[in-house]
Design an enzyme around this catalytic site. Sequence first.
Site, short mmCIF file in Angstrom:
data_model
loop_
_atom_site.label_atom_id
_atom_site.label_comp_id
_atom_site.label_asym_id
_atom_site.label_seq_id
_atom_site.Cartn_x
_atom_site.Cartn_y
_atom_site.Cartn_z
CG LEU A 96 7.93 -10.88 -1.45
CD1 LEU A 96 6.64 -10.72 -0.34
CD2 LEU A 96 7.47 -11.37 -2.57
CG ASP A 97 7.90 -5.47 -6.58
OD1 ASP A 97 9.05 -5.59 -6.64
OD2 ASP A 97 7.06 -5.70 -7.35
CG MET A 98 6.46 -0.55 -0.22
SD MET A 98 6.84 1.09 -0.47
CE MET A 98 5.68 1.81 -1.74
NE ARG B 53 4.22 -4.22 -10.57
CZ ARG B 53 4.98 -3.31 -9.79
NH1 ARG B 53 5.78 -3.61 -9.05
NH2 ARG B 53 4.49 -2.05 -10.01
#
Length: 302
Positions: free
Chosen positions: A132-134, A234
Amino acid sequence: MTQFKHTVTKEDEGMEVRDIMRKYFDFSSRLRNKIKRNKLVSLNDQQAEGWYSVSEGDVITIDLPDEKSDFPPQNIPLFPVYEDEDMLILNKQPGLIVHPTKGHPVNTVANALMYYMDQKGESWKIRFVNRLDMDTSGLLVVAKNAYCQNEYTIQSKNNLVKKTYTAIVRGTVEADCGTIDLPIGRPDPVDVRRGVMENGSPSVTHYRVLERFEKYNYTLVELLLETGRTHQIRVHMSHIGHPVLGDHLYGGENVNLIERQALHASRLSFTHPITKEPLEFEAPLPDDMLKATDYLRNGFTL
């Protein structure tokens, strides 16, 4: 320690131990070599070589190698959703990087897991099987051994892992549901941003509207991934004119509502690599996304 067993049948009689391993245990070649090097195969409770012959009724036992990660432990809160001796499922908070990098060697989930293991008196190698992205929150899967990591990866490649996200996006999404089937690539190797590109990797995102906030021109959507490209949701949502709220990379920033992308890995289902039981997990929306949806639903002043 995870252990695999097989009782030799009449049909197996005369086979060698290594043939039994290949026939009944779907280990990767890399893991099979580690098992061999570490002498982790037993025949009737005695250490066995691969060339040993077997007879009906013999019991072959295989242990997985002990492996250990070596990151500095840090007392960072973790929120386990599920845990057994093979896997750990976390509900990751936003703002936390998953794995240490040169730019971020500490303050990561890996550092938190080292502290978590120390507190429990455990030791295993940290293997993140999804990322997962930050600034993306939600369900994060950690395998505790190579077998689980490999099996999860195979399920994922065969589209057997169901990953569902919840997001707040800019604009009113008019269709109740839809599919974005557009390839994603990296236009500039120096730039972290991805984009829809003709020669990119195949990428498929399904979306469904959960709630429209027409007064403020935002929509709450559920997203189901068929593929797992970097920044896929995104990029896809931005490309169709509905960037994720708070996403500064792809045009959805609005610090009055939220200070990170409003994207949450909310549901996950797959088959347990060892027990073969179906597993399904759900993580509720975090406070900042709940606050944003409440503002959008009930009104706010910018």
